[in-house]
Scaffold this motif. Structure first.
Motif, PDB file in Angstrom:
ATOM      1  N   LEU A   5      12.128  70.323 -19.139  1.00  0.00           N
ATOM      2  CA  LEU A   5      12.453  68.907 -19.067  1.00  0.00           C
ATOM      3  C   LEU A   5      11.194  68.148 -18.675  1.00  0.00           C
ATOM      4  N   ILE A   6      10.810  67.171 -19.496  1.00  0.00           N
ATOM      5  CA  ILE A   6       9.661  66.316 -19.220  1.00  0.00           C
ATOM      6  C   ILE A   6      10.185  64.951 -18.803  1.00  0.00           C
ATOM      7  N   HIS A  12       3.917  58.209 -25.175  1.00  0.00           N
ATOM      8  CA  HIS A  12       2.879  59.015 -25.831  1.00  0.00           C
ATOM      9  C   HIS A  12       2.578  60.292 -25.036  1.00  0.00           C
ATOM     10  N   VAL A  13       2.630  60.225 -23.712  1.00  0.00           N
ATOM     11  CA  VAL A  13       2.399  61.421 -22.891  1.00  0.00           C
ATOM     12  C   VAL A  13       3.537  62.411 -23.098  1.00  0.00           C
ATOM     13  N   ALA A  14       4.769  61.901 -23.034  1.00  0.00           N
ATOM     14  CA  ALA A  14       5.935  62.773 -23.221  1.00  0.00           C
ATOM     15  C   ALA A  14       5.914  63.402 -24.614  1.00  0.00           C
ATOM     16  N   ARG A  15       5.510  62.635 -25.613  1.00  0.00           N
ATOM     17  CA  ARG A  15       5.486  63.149 -26.987  1.00  0.00           C
ATOM     18  C   ARG A  15       4.458  64.269 -27.164  1.00  0.00           C
ATOM     19  N   LEU A  19       5.520  68.078 -28.107  1.00  0.00           N
ATOM     20  CA  LEU A  19       5.024  68.772 -29.298  1.00  0.00           C
ATOM     21  C   LEU A  19       4.276  70.054 -28.936  1.00  0.00           C
ATOM     22  N   THR A  20       3.460  69.987 -27.906  1.00  0.00           N
ATOM     23  CA  THR A  20       2.697  71.164 -27.476  1.00  0.00           C
ATOM     24  C   THR A  20       3.626  72.282 -27.015  1.00  0.00           C
ATOM     25  N   ALA A  24       4.796  76.073 -28.663  1.00  0.00           N
ATOM     26  CA  ALA A  24       4.699  77.318 -27.881  1.00  0.00           C
ATOM     27  C   ALA A  24       6.049  78.031 -27.775  1.00  0.00           C
ATOM     28  N   GLY A  25       7.091  77.453 -28.399  1.00  0.00           N
ATOM     29  CA  GLY A  25       8.385  78.123 -28.447  1.00  0.00           C
ATOM     30  C   GLY A  25       9.421  77.664 -27.439  1.00  0.00           C
ATOM     31  N   TYR A  26       9.159  76.561 -26.750  1.00  0.00           N
ATOM     32  CA  TYR A  26      10.119  76.047 -25.773  1.00  0.00           C
ATOM     33  C   TYR A  26      11.037  75.002 -26.387  1.00  0.00           C
TER      34      TYR A  26
END
Length: 104
Positions: A5-6, A12-15, A19-20, A24-26
């Motif tokens: 959870l972000i 833009h930071v959350a996006r 994506l990153t 990585a599979g999360y």
């Protein structure tokens, strides 16, 4: 699949984080403020929580403290990610179990 959870009011930071982490599979969920993030944590605790400090409605510090109070047995890590690097911002994080400070 592990869920992260972000909680960040900067889209833009959350996006970028979303994506990153997805690459990585999360499985990634987002919330724009601490109140929404707390509701999400209480509804279904994530495998990890990443939060900013400065946000509207409920800041990251209040979010972390609310999670600690309402889920005293939590095992998932919390990462406080912020551009605020003053010593007092780092000190409160060090006092809590399973909480790490990350600089943006």
């Amino acid at each position: 699949m592990k869920t992260v959870l972000i909680v960040d009011d900067e889209p833009h930071v959350a996006r970028v984080l979303k994506l990153t982490l997805e690459r990585a599979g999360y499985r990634v969920l987002t919330a724009p403020d601490g109140e929404t993030g707390l509701a999400a944590v209480l509804a279904a605790p994530p495998d990890a929580l990443v939060t900013d400090i400065q946000m509207p409605r409920m800041d990251g510090r209040a979010l972390v403290q609310a999670v600690a109070e309402q889920l005293p047995q939590r095992r998932f890590p919390i990462f406080v990610m912020t551009s605020m690097t003053a010593r007092e911002e780092r000190d409160w994080v060090r006092k809590l179990a399973h909480v790490q400070f990350l600089e943006k």
